[in-house]
Structure formats: C-alpha cells, structure tokens
Design an enzyme around this catalytic site. Sequence first.
Site, PDB file in Angstrom:
ATOM      1  N   GLY A  14       0.784  -1.233   0.000  1.00  9.41           N
ATOM      2  CA  GLY A  14       0.000   0.000   0.000  1.00  9.41           C
ATOM      3  C   GLY A  14       0.814   1.281   0.000  1.00  9.41           C
ATOM      4  CB  SER A  15       4.213   2.275  -1.064  1.00 11.32           C
ATOM      5  OG  SER A  15       4.246   1.988  -2.439  1.00 11.32           O
ATOM      6  CG  ASN A  16       1.237   3.749  -5.659  1.00 14.26           C
ATOM      7  OD1 ASN A  16       1.552   4.835  -6.136  1.00 14.26           O
ATOM      8  ND2 ASN A  16       1.825   2.613  -6.011  1.00 14.26           N
ATOM      9  CG  MET A  98      -1.949  -7.038  -7.138  1.00 12.31           C
ATOM     10  SD  MET A  98      -1.589  -5.888  -8.489  1.00 12.31           S
ATOM     11  CE  MET A  98      -0.372  -6.839  -9.375  1.00 12.31           C
ATOM     12  CB  ILE A 100      -8.983  -9.442 -13.484  1.00 14.03           C
ATOM     13  CG1 ILE A 100      -7.504  -9.431 -13.882  1.00 14.03           C
ATOM     14  CG2 ILE A 100      -9.887  -9.128 -14.672  1.00 14.03           C
ATOM     15  CD1 ILE A 100      -7.122 -10.426 -14.939  1.00 14.03           C
ATOM     16  CG  ASN A 115      -5.149   0.491 -12.205  1.00  9.99           C
ATOM     17  OD1 ASN A 115      -4.814   0.163 -11.052  1.00  9.99           O
ATOM     18  ND2 ASN A 115      -4.647  -0.112 -13.272  1.00  9.99           N
ATOM     19  CG  HIS A 117      -0.268  -0.678 -15.660  1.00  7.99           C
ATOM     20  ND1 HIS A 117      -0.507  -1.954 -15.190  1.00  7.99           N
ATOM     21  CD2 HIS A 117       0.561  -0.816 -16.727  1.00  7.99           C
ATOM     22  CE1 HIS A 117       0.138  -2.828 -15.960  1.00  7.99           C
ATOM     23  NE2 HIS A 117       0.789  -2.163 -16.892  1.00  7.99           N
ATOM     24  CB  THR A 149     -12.559   1.317 -19.708  1.00  7.61           C
ATOM     25  OG1 THR A 149     -11.238   1.022 -20.150  1.00  7.61           O
ATOM     26  CG2 THR A 149     -12.768   2.828 -19.691  1.00  7.61           C
ATOM     27  CD  GLN A 181       9.663   9.855 -10.905  1.00 11.88           C
ATOM     28  OE1 GLN A 181       8.951  10.828 -11.166  1.00 11.88           O
ATOM     29  NE2 GLN A 181      10.780   9.957 -10.196  1.00 11.88           N
TER      30      GLN A 181
HETATM   31  C1  GAR Z   1       2.595  -0.613  -7.774  1.00  7.83           C
HETATM   32  O1  GAR Z   1       3.822  -0.614  -8.440  1.00  7.83           O
HETATM   33  C2  GAR Z   1       1.450  -0.523  -8.772  1.00  7.83           C
HETATM   34  O2  GAR Z   1       1.744   0.264  -9.889  1.00  7.83           O
HETATM   35  C3  GAR Z   1       1.314  -1.973  -9.165  1.00  7.83           C
HETATM   36  O3  GAR Z   1       1.445  -2.679  -7.953  1.00  7.83           O
HETATM   37  C4  GAR Z   1       2.333  -1.958  -7.090  1.00  7.83           C
HETATM   38  C5  GAR Z   1       1.656  -1.809  -5.747  1.00  7.83           C
HETATM   39  O4  GAR Z   1       2.542  -1.251  -4.807  1.00  7.83           O
HETATM   40  N1  GAR Z   1       0.049  -2.217  -9.779  1.00  7.83           N
HETATM   41  C6  GAR Z   1      -0.136  -3.096 -10.767  1.00  7.83           C
HETATM   42  O5  GAR Z   1       0.753  -3.784 -11.216  1.00  7.83           O
HETATM   43  C7  GAR Z   1      -1.560  -3.168 -11.273  1.00  7.83           C
HETATM   44  N2  GAR Z   1      -1.608  -3.835 -12.509  1.00  7.83           N
HETATM   45  P1  GAR Z   1       1.995  -0.612  -3.458  1.00  7.83           P
HETATM   46  O6  GAR Z   1       1.090  -1.665  -2.792  1.00  7.83           O
HETATM   47  O7  GAR Z   1       3.240  -0.365  -2.656  1.00  7.83           O
HETATM   48  O8  GAR Z   1       1.245   0.639  -3.805  1.00  7.83           O
END
Ligand code: GAR
Length: 206
Positions: A14-16, A98, A100, A115, A117, A149, A181
């Site tokens: 969950g860093s994002n 993660m 679909i 989302n 990506h 979408t 980034q």
């Molecule tokens: C992130 O790099 C995100 O872009 C990717 O999973 C990671 C989650 O990191 N998402 C995908 O690949 C979706 N297709 P986080 O849990 O530290 O945010």
Amino acid sequence: MSPKRVAILISGGGSNMVSLVRSMQEPGPGGEAHAGMPCLVLSNQPGAGGLERAKEMGVPTAVVDHRPFKGDRVAFEDALSARLHFEGAEIVCLAGFMRILTTHFVSEWQGKMLNIHPSLLPKYRGLHTHARALEAGEAEHGCTVHEVTPELDEGPILGQARLPILAGDTPESLAARVLVQEHRLYPAVLRRFAAGDREPVFLSQD
Ligand code: GAR
C-alpha cells in the site's frame, strides 16, 4: 462543497495508498484544500500490510477476501460495491489491487474509478512490466494513471511519469525508481480529478 469521499483498494504494502492518503491530508501547492478525503482503505487480502498503515493514518479499513467466493467474481464484486456504498465512496482508486474486475463492477464505477499501472501505457499491460521493458531494450519507462474501463489496463490516460532506463538496471532497480514516480504521479492526478479536472498530468524525473 464538501470533499469527495475517496476509497482506495489495495492488495499489498500500500505505498501508493499512503501517498494518496497523505496528499489528501495536506493542503495543495498553493495552500488550497484537497477536493477529496479518504473514506476507506479496502483490501482483498486480509494480511495486506497497507491495512495497518491506513489505520495508523486514521483511515477506516475493510477486508473483502475474494477466496470465500470461490471464483464467483460477480458475488465478490457485489460485496466490494456494497462496502464502498456503505462508506459513501464517490471516487475509487485502485492502488496495487491485484484482482481483475469484470464489466459488472467496472460499469457501475466507470468515470469514478482510477488505476495506477507500472508502465507507459499502452505499452506493457498486465504483469512483469519492468522485466518486459528491459527485455525490449526500451530507453525509457514509467507509470500511468488511467480511468478504469472494462478492458485490462485501458481507459483514458489521466497522467504519466517517465524516467530513463539506466545501464545495469534490473527489474528490481527499475521498479524501485518507477515506484518513486508513482508516489508523485497518483496524488497529482487525484488532486485534479477530485476537483473535476481530467486534464492529463505529465511528469518527468526531477
Ligand atoms: C505498484 O507498483 C502498482 O503500480 C502496481 O502494484 C504496485 C503496488 O505497490 N500495480 C499493478 O501492477 C496493477 N496492474 P503498493 O502496494 O506499494 O502501492
């Protein structure tokens, strides 16, 4: 106007999610209030590290585990939607979620769901994006925030951040630089999106 209620869906660390929550708890660059507020962090993985981090930041959390649904995606998605409605979610941010999602769920939230990506879409939809960019000999790579979408990793692009691929990069070193980034891009896009602005944000590495 009261801030829009933003739910964040995660599956892992969950860093994002942390960068999104922090950005909503801080004033903008010009001191303006954020047009969104975090209302829920929801994980499909009961052990997701991000759940603890959300609690520490004072955000309500929930788990909707996909496993008891035994592959019944529609029933799982109905449970997700019910939880989101219960919290009054108006915007849904997928942040390393993660699973679909089918048209059943996406059509309900389309226009309100974002989302992130880890590639410069439309390149490298799906998994293992960093390894695939390296194998292809790309000179640059990055991340994309897009509206969700029904097609996987499609939908209008709301922002991209790009960076050069360096000699000696591995999938791990590249992933780490892209993640930095991601933490800049997603909050910048959400800040605009919550305020009703869908003009894309384009960032390059500082
Ligand atoms: C992130 O790099 C995100 O872009 C990717 O999973 C990671 C989650 O990191 N998402 C995908 O690949 C979706 N297709 P986080 O849990 O530290 O945010």
